[in-house]
Design a protein around this motif. Structure first.
Motif, short mmCIF file in Angstrom:
data_model
loop_
_atom_site.label_atom_id
_atom_site.label_comp_id
_atom_site.label_asym_id
_atom_site.label_seq_id
_atom_site.Cartn_x
_atom_site.Cartn_y
_atom_site.Cartn_z
N LEU A 1 -24.93 -23.63 -27.12
CA LEU A 1 -25.85 -24.34 -26.21
C LEU A 1 -25.97 -23.59 -24.89
CD1 LEU A 1 -24.77 -28.07 -26.62
CD2 LEU A 1 -27.04 -27.16 -27.05
N ASN A 2 -27.13 -23.69 -24.27
CA ASN A 2 -27.38 -22.96 -23.03
C ASN A 2 -27.49 -23.90 -21.84
OD1 ASN A 2 -27.78 -20.63 -21.53
ND2 ASN A 2 -30.02 -20.78 -21.68
N ASP A 3 -26.69 -24.98 -21.83
CA ASP A 3 -26.72 -25.92 -20.71
C ASP A 3 -25.78 -25.44 -19.61
OD1 ASP A 3 -28.46 -27.55 -21.99
OD2 ASP A 3 -26.93 -28.86 -22.84
N THR A 4 -26.23 -25.44 -18.38
CA THR A 4 -25.37 -25.06 -17.25
C THR A 4 -25.42 -26.13 -16.18
OG1 THR A 4 -27.19 -23.73 -16.37
CG2 THR A 4 -25.54 -22.58 -17.69
N GLY A 5 -26.34 -26.03 -15.25
CA GLY A 5 -26.44 -27.00 -14.17
C GLY A 5 -27.32 -26.47 -13.07
N ASN A 6 -27.54 -27.30 -12.07
CA ASN A 6 -28.47 -26.96 -11.00
C ASN A 6 -27.69 -26.67 -9.72
OD1 ASN A 6 -30.49 -26.73 -9.13
ND2 ASN A 6 -31.40 -28.73 -9.52
N ILE A 7 -27.51 -25.37 -9.42
CA ILE A 7 -26.79 -24.96 -8.21
C ILE A 7 -27.50 -25.46 -6.97
CG2 ILE A 7 -26.18 -22.95 -6.79
CD1 ILE A 7 -24.24 -23.28 -8.99
N TYR A 8 -28.82 -25.38 -6.97
CA TYR A 8 -29.58 -25.77 -5.79
C TYR A 8 -29.42 -27.27 -5.52
CZ TYR A 8 -31.58 -21.14 -6.27
OH TYR A 8 -31.73 -19.78 -6.37
N GLY A 9 -29.35 -28.07 -6.59
CA GLY A 9 -29.14 -29.49 -6.41
C GLY A 9 -27.78 -29.79 -5.81
N ILE A 10 -26.74 -29.07 -6.25
CA ILE A 10 -25.40 -29.25 -5.69
C ILE A 10 -25.39 -28.87 -4.21
CG2 ILE A 10 -23.04 -28.35 -5.74
CD1 ILE A 10 -23.53 -30.34 -7.90
N ALA A 11 -26.04 -27.75 -3.87
CA ALA A 11 -26.08 -27.31 -2.48
C ALA A 11 -26.74 -28.37 -1.60
CB ALA A 11 -26.83 -25.99 -2.37
N GLU A 12 -27.81 -28.98 -2.10
CA GLU A 12 -28.49 -30.02 -1.33
C GLU A 12 -27.58 -31.22 -1.12
OE1 GLU A 12 -31.39 -30.01 0.33
OE2 GLU A 12 -31.37 -27.87 -0.20
N GLN A 13 -26.82 -31.60 -2.17
CA GLN A 13 -25.90 -32.73 -2.02
C GLN A 13 -24.86 -32.45 -0.95
OE1 GLN A 13 -24.21 -34.43 -5.67
NE2 GLN A 13 -25.81 -33.38 -6.84
N ILE A 14 -24.34 -31.21 -0.94
CA ILE A 14 -23.33 -30.85 0.05
C ILE A 14 -23.93 -30.87 1.45
CG2 ILE A 14 -21.82 -28.99 0.85
CD1 ILE A 14 -21.55 -28.17 -2.13
#
Length: 434
Positions: free
Chosen positions: A168-181
């Motif tokens: 599977l090629n699922d990872t995540g959204n780095i930009y979304g995490i940065a915005e949360q921080i």
């Protein structure tokens, strides 16, 4: 007349006695059947428990998982042996039609694996090194086992195609995490309290861990779970790139919040490109500065230092002169090149060619991995857990090991004296709240 009455009484007494005998024999027959059926129920549960008792010790000791190897026909043969041993000498018991189903108990079912993980963590189970037959290293050049630990890969299609995740090629959204921080999310909120994540960091290696888990095929196991690349070097580089992007975004946010550093960047921009282009050059310089700081952050993390999510002045390491190559000292005037009291080892401690900020605080490399792993969908995390278990068991224990051959319970039926009995046994407990 008296004799006629006596004869009638005798006949009545015989009839009554016969009826009582018939009733007694009927009751005995019923009780006998009930005893046989009750015995079949009791023995059936015992036979099912005996199958469960054949769990794989290496799976249990290394990963805390209870599962047995088998297939329906194999389990049916074992059950028939148990039934024959128990009932074969009892002529009054007839049994037949033993049928077994394992369909609902595959260990590769993510729901079943998650339930076991919840129980493992609730019970405080800890990993032990894999025992049993140790394979000769270097058997498959397609998988790179001759390479040093931390530099291995898998390229053989027959191995990759058998992995539970199907790559599977699922990872995540780095930009979304940065915005949360940037919006104020704290570390605890970013990593959550998932028992699956806690299991991952207790039972698997990452690049900086040294936790006595015993030999594994990959060193960068948690990195693999984050990116899904079956190659130590690529997994390490992929996760490093993700962290650089995350740190770059957060560092840039700090720079734009610092009036002093924006002024420094503007002064350099005016010197480089006087006129209306200066603001654009300032933006480029701030981006270069944030990226260089992110690279420096990674060197700190690889040397087991800490880096805060959101920096303040005392956590900033590089000057703009450092970035532009006009200086090598940090704001305190010293380059940190060694770890006091420790021998530098590039393979374990990292390359200490970084500039240390005035104050070292924040979270370490493992903490950043906890943030990244929490970005990966839970189903993908569970499937990649299965991948690594299968890879390690295949590498260290059994060439033909496949998790899809392992089960956590069984359903079987059999006919005893004309009645069909159904049995269901599994390892699950009901003591843990999901």
């Amino acid at each position: 007349m008296w004799r006629n009455k006596q004869g009638s009484f005798t006949a009545f007494a015989v009839m009554l006695f016969s009826a009582m005998l018939i009733l007694v024999f009927a009751l005995l027959a019923i009780v006998g059947k009930m005893a046989i059926f009750a015995g079949a129920e009791d023995f059936g549960r015992l036979w099912g428990t005996s199958i469960l008792a054949e769990f794989d010790l290496n799976l249990k000791d290394r990963y805390g998982l209870f599962a047995f190897y088998g297939e329906p026909s194999m389990i049916e043969d074992k059950l028939k042996e148990y039934v024959d041993f128990t009932f074969d000498s009892k002529k009054y018991i007839a049994y037949d039609n033993i049928k077994c189903s394992l369909d609902n108990y595959l260990l590769t079912d993510t729901g079943i694996l998650k339930n076991q993980i919840i129980e493992i963590m609730a019970l405080g189970s800890k990993p032990h090194a894999i025992s049993g037959r140790q394979k000769e290293k270097g058997q498959s050049n397609e998988s790179g086992p001759n390479n040093a630990y931390g530099e291995r890969w898998i390229s053989a299609r027959w191995i990759l195609d058998s992995l539970p995740s199907g790559m599977l090629n699922d990872t995540g959204n780095i930009y979304g995490i940065a915005e949360q921080i940037k919006e104020g999310a704290v570390f605890r909120e970013l990593v959550g309290s998932s028992m699956v994540n806690q299991y991952i960091f207790r039972f698997f290696h990452h690049n900086r861990s040294d936790d006595g888990l015993g030999e594994t095929y990959f060193k960068n196991e948690i990195e693999y779970m984050i990116c899904g690349k079956p190659d130590d070097r690529k997994a390490r580089e992929n996760v490093r790139s993700k962290l650089v992007v995350l740190r770059n975004l957060l560092n840039l946010a700090y720079l734009y919040s610092s009036a002093e550093k924006k002024e420094i960047a503007m002064a350099a921009a005016i010197a480089l490109t006087p006129g209306p282009e200066a603001p654009l050059t300032q933006g480029v310089l701030l981006e270069l500065w944030a990226f260089a700081e992110a690279e420096n952050d990674m060197e700190l993390l690889y040397d087991d230092k800490q880096v805060p999510l959101l920096k303040q002045d005392q956590n900033w390491a590089l000057t703009l002169e450092n970035v532009l190559g006009q200086g090598t000292s940090n704001e305190k005037g010293k380059m940190d090149t060694t770890i006091e009291g420790e021998k530098t080892d590039d393979n374990r401690r990292g390359n200490p060619n970084y500039i240390s900020p005035p104050v070292l605080e924040g979270i370490d490399y493992e903490g950043y991995l906890q943030i990244l792993i929490n970005m990966v969908p839970e189903r993908t995390r569970l499937l990649r857990i299965m991948d690594l278990i299968q890879i390690n068991m295949k590498y260290l224990y059994c060439d033909y090991f496949l998790l899809s051959d392992y089960y956590t319970g069984l359903h079987f039926s059999m006919e005893v004296n004309g009645r069909v009995h159904q049995f269901e046994e599994n390892y699950e407990r009901k003591s843990v709240e999901k």
